[in-house]
Design a protein around this motif. Structure first.
Motif, PDB file in Angstrom:
ATOM      1  N   UNK A 113       0.851  -1.262   0.081  1.00  0.00           N
ATOM      2  CA  UNK A 113      -0.161   0.138  -0.019  1.00  0.00           C
ATOM      3  C   UNK A 113       0.872   1.159  -0.142  1.00  0.00           C
ATOM      4  N   UNK A 114       1.810   1.071   0.551  1.00  0.00           N
ATOM      5  CA  UNK A 114       2.854   2.486   0.501  1.00  0.00           C
ATOM      6  C   UNK A 114       3.298   2.657  -0.916  1.00  0.00           C
ATOM      7  N   UNK A 166      -9.301   5.612  -5.076  1.00  0.00           N
ATOM      8  CA  UNK A 166      -8.735   4.746  -3.961  1.00  0.00           C
ATOM      9  C   UNK A 166      -9.793   3.469  -4.030  1.00  0.00           C
ATOM     10  N   UNK A 167     -11.079   3.488  -4.241  1.00  0.00           N
ATOM     11  CA  UNK A 167     -11.839   2.193  -4.427  1.00  0.00           C
ATOM     12  C   UNK A 167     -11.362   1.438  -5.665  1.00  0.00           C
ATOM     13  N   UNK A 168     -10.887   2.082  -6.583  1.00  0.00           N
ATOM     14  CA  UNK A 168     -10.314   1.140  -8.025  1.00  0.00           C
ATOM     15  C   UNK A 168      -9.284   0.619  -7.614  1.00  0.00           C
ATOM     16  N   UNK A 208      -8.076  -3.535  -7.314  1.00  0.00           N
ATOM     17  CA  UNK A 208      -6.895  -4.055  -8.204  1.00  0.00           C
ATOM     18  C   UNK A 208      -6.129  -4.510  -7.297  1.00  0.00           C
ATOM     19  N   UNK A 209      -5.911  -4.212  -5.733  1.00  0.00           N
ATOM     20  CA  UNK A 209      -5.248  -5.046  -4.979  1.00  0.00           C
ATOM     21  C   UNK A 209      -5.799  -6.082  -4.473  1.00  0.00           C
ATOM     22  N   UNK A 257      -6.583  -5.539  -0.269  1.00  0.00           N
ATOM     23  CA  UNK A 257      -7.638  -4.485  -0.529  1.00  0.00           C
ATOM     24  C   UNK A 257      -7.865  -3.452   0.236  1.00  0.00           C
ATOM     25  N   UNK A 258      -8.001  -3.650   1.500  1.00  0.00           N
ATOM     26  CA  UNK A 258      -8.164  -2.539   2.409  1.00  0.00           C
ATOM     27  C   UNK A 258      -7.194  -1.599   2.531  1.00  0.00           C
TER      28      UNK A 258
END
Length: 193
Positions: free
Chosen positions: A24-25, A48-50, A54-55, A151-152
């Motif tokens: 996430x960094x 950020x949702x997209x 993808x994550x 994802x979070x």
């Protein structure tokens, strides 16, 4: 005892959480650059949702491939997975120190925030989680837990980077990617030995 059970008993949740934060960094660092566009709240939520989606998708794809190869090839994939983590972390550190110049940062920051531009931005931010997912698949990590945390954390750190944007990007931007890369290298070394 399968590797997945070993990880669970030795703090799989914390291991996956730290890895999710490390990945996430990258989203945070790139979000800082894009945040200089002074985005609105709904744009930050959409971006950020997209990135969060993808994550989830990218590491899930990597984990499925990694688990398949692990069942076919065996323990060799554990070494490959560990080396991938080390290589990915090293690349993140290298790019942060030597690979970014002002023009590259400006082109990332000026990427469109909808349509194909958003798709490509989220894909580029999430490519490293494909490799990490592959590595985790070779270790037999808990898929649901991993992709949920990825994802979070990806969405939250991207939102944080986009929100904070221009205020601190000159102070923290490149160091976020260095920290994330160092964490991935450390986990790669841990899994290697």
């Amino acid at each position: 005892m399968p590797v997945g059970n070993i990880l669970l008993h030795n703090g799989e949740f914390m291991t996956l959480l730290v890895m999710a934060l490390a990945l996430g960094m990258d989203a945070f660092s790139l979000g800082l650059g894009m945040g200089m566009l002074k985005l609105r709240t709904h744009e930050i939520a959409r971006i950020s949702g997209t990135i969060g989606v993808f994550h989830v998708v990218m590491p899930l794809l990597g984990m499925v491939v990694g688990m398949y190869l692990s069942s076919v090839v065996g323990d060799v994939t554990r070494w490959i997975g560990a080396l991938l983590l080390i290589g990915l972390g090293g690349q993140m550190i290298w790019n942060s120190i030597f690979g970014k110049d002002d023009e590259a940062g400006d082109s990332r920051a000026s990427a469109r925030t909808s349509g194909i531009g958003l798709f490509l931005f989220a894909l580029s931010v999430s490519l490293d989680s494909l490799s990490v997912g592959f590595s985790l698949g070779t270790f037999g990590a808990n898929i649901a837990l991993a992709v949920t945390l990825f994802g979070i954390c990806g969405a939250m750190l991207a939102a944080l980077g986009l929100g904070v944007g221009g205020r601190v990007s000159h102070l923290f931007g490149e160091y976020g990617e260095v920290i994330g890369g160092a964490v991935l290298v450390a986990f790669g070394l841990k899994f290697l030995f």
